[in-house]
Design a protein around this motif. Structure first.
Motif, short mmCIF file in Angstrom:
data_model
loop_
_atom_site.label_atom_id
_atom_site.label_comp_id
_atom_site.label_asym_id
_atom_site.label_seq_id
_atom_site.Cartn_x
_atom_site.Cartn_y
_atom_site.Cartn_z
N GLY A 153 0.81 -1.20 0.00
CA GLY A 153 0.00 0.00 0.00
C GLY A 153 0.85 1.25 0.00
N THR A 154 0.42 2.25 -0.76
CA THR A 154 1.13 3.52 -0.79
C THR A 154 0.13 4.67 -0.78
N LEU A 155 0.53 5.78 -0.21
CA LEU A 155 -0.27 7.00 -0.20
C LEU A 155 0.61 8.16 -0.63
N TYR A 156 0.03 9.07 -1.40
CA TYR A 156 0.79 10.19 -1.93
C TYR A 156 0.06 11.50 -1.62
N ALA A 157 0.82 12.53 -1.32
CA ALA A 157 0.24 13.85 -1.29
C ALA A 157 -0.09 14.25 -2.72
N ASP A 158 -1.15 15.02 -2.89
CA ASP A 158 -1.55 15.42 -4.25
C ASP A 158 -0.43 16.13 -4.99
N SER A 159 0.37 16.88 -4.25
CA SER A 159 1.42 17.68 -4.88
C SER A 159 2.53 16.85 -5.51
N VAL A 160 2.62 15.56 -5.16
CA VAL A 160 3.71 14.73 -5.69
C VAL A 160 3.21 13.54 -6.52
N LYS A 161 1.92 13.39 -6.64
CA LYS A 161 1.38 12.28 -7.42
C LYS A 161 1.87 12.32 -8.85
N GLY A 162 2.30 11.16 -9.33
CA GLY A 162 2.80 11.06 -10.69
C GLY A 162 4.26 11.45 -10.85
N ARG A 163 4.85 11.97 -9.78
CA ARG A 163 6.26 12.40 -9.85
C ARG A 163 7.15 11.66 -8.85
N PHE A 164 6.61 11.33 -7.69
CA PHE A 164 7.39 10.67 -6.64
C PHE A 164 6.91 9.23 -6.49
N THR A 165 7.85 8.36 -6.16
CA THR A 165 7.55 6.95 -5.94
C THR A 165 8.28 6.47 -4.70
N ILE A 166 7.59 5.71 -3.86
CA ILE A 166 8.21 5.15 -2.66
C ILE A 166 8.32 3.63 -2.82
N SER A 167 9.39 3.08 -2.29
CA SER A 167 9.55 1.63 -2.29
C SER A 167 10.31 1.24 -1.03
N ARG A 168 10.24 -0.03 -0.68
CA ARG A 168 10.97 -0.50 0.49
C ARG A 168 11.52 -1.89 0.22
N ASP A 169 12.61 -2.20 0.90
CA ASP A 169 13.23 -3.52 0.84
C ASP A 169 13.33 -3.99 2.29
N ASN A 170 12.41 -4.84 2.70
CA ASN A 170 12.38 -5.28 4.10
C ASN A 170 13.56 -6.18 4.46
N ALA A 171 14.15 -6.84 3.48
CA ALA A 171 15.32 -7.67 3.75
C ALA A 171 16.55 -6.82 4.07
N LYS A 172 16.56 -5.59 3.55
CA LYS A 172 17.71 -4.69 3.76
C LYS A 172 17.38 -3.53 4.70
N ASN A 173 16.17 -3.52 5.24
CA ASN A 173 15.75 -2.45 6.16
C ASN A 173 15.94 -1.07 5.54
N THR A 174 15.50 -0.94 4.30
CA THR A 174 15.65 0.35 3.62
C THR A 174 14.34 0.78 2.96
N VAL A 175 14.18 2.07 2.83
CA VAL A 175 13.06 2.64 2.08
C VAL A 175 13.64 3.73 1.18
N HIS A 176 13.08 3.83 -0.01
CA HIS A 176 13.59 4.77 -1.00
C HIS A 176 12.50 5.71 -1.47
N LEU A 177 12.90 6.91 -1.80
CA LEU A 177 12.00 7.89 -2.39
C LEU A 177 12.60 8.35 -3.71
N GLN A 178 11.97 7.96 -4.80
CA GLN A 178 12.39 8.38 -6.12
C GLN A 178 11.60 9.63 -6.49
N MET A 179 12.33 10.71 -6.76
CA MET A 179 11.69 11.98 -7.06
C MET A 179 12.06 12.39 -8.48
N ASP A 180 11.06 12.45 -9.34
CA ASP A 180 11.26 12.84 -10.74
C ASP A 180 10.51 14.14 -11.03
#
Length: 124
Positions: free
Chosen positions: A57-84
């Protein structure tokens, strides 16, 4: 207790991209909702994006929809924010945060753990 460390901020021109990362300590990372918030000078800290513990599940603020993407890797304890397609109004300190309160969670008051923040500056 969860400790969060962000990385990847910097200076970029409008229209460019940045990828932020957040490394978390602890063995129960997948039980936390992870979010990104940002705070510009003189403004309140605002919700940007969040992801459920499973990553389904993901939720986005309206201001970043279509431009930002979030992902996580639970095996590596990391979360990423891709901002385009970055805009000058995206300029802020970006904070990674962890919430134990379940999904969905977008209020900053529901997040118990915070990173130190990383500066993102978008020039016009």
């Amino acid at each position: 207790q969860v400790q969060l460390v962000e990385s990847g901020g910097g200076l970029v021109q409008a229209g460019g991209s940045l990828r932020l990362s957040c490394a978390a300590s602890g063995r129960t990372f997948s039980s936390y909702v992870m979010g990104w918030f940002r705070q510009a000078p003189g403004k309140e800290r605002e919700f940007v994006i969040s992801i459920s513990g499973s990553g389904g599940g993901t939720l986005y603020a309206d201001s970043v929809k279509g431009r930002f993407t979030i992902s996580r890797d639970n095996a590596k304890n990391t979360v990423h924010l891709q901002m385009d397609s970055l805009k000058p109004e995206d300029t802020a300190v970006y904070y990674c945060a962890a919430s134990p309160r379940g999904w969905p969670t977008i209020s900053r008051y529901d997040y118990d753990y915070w990173g130190q923040g990383t500066q993102v500056t978008v020039s016009s």
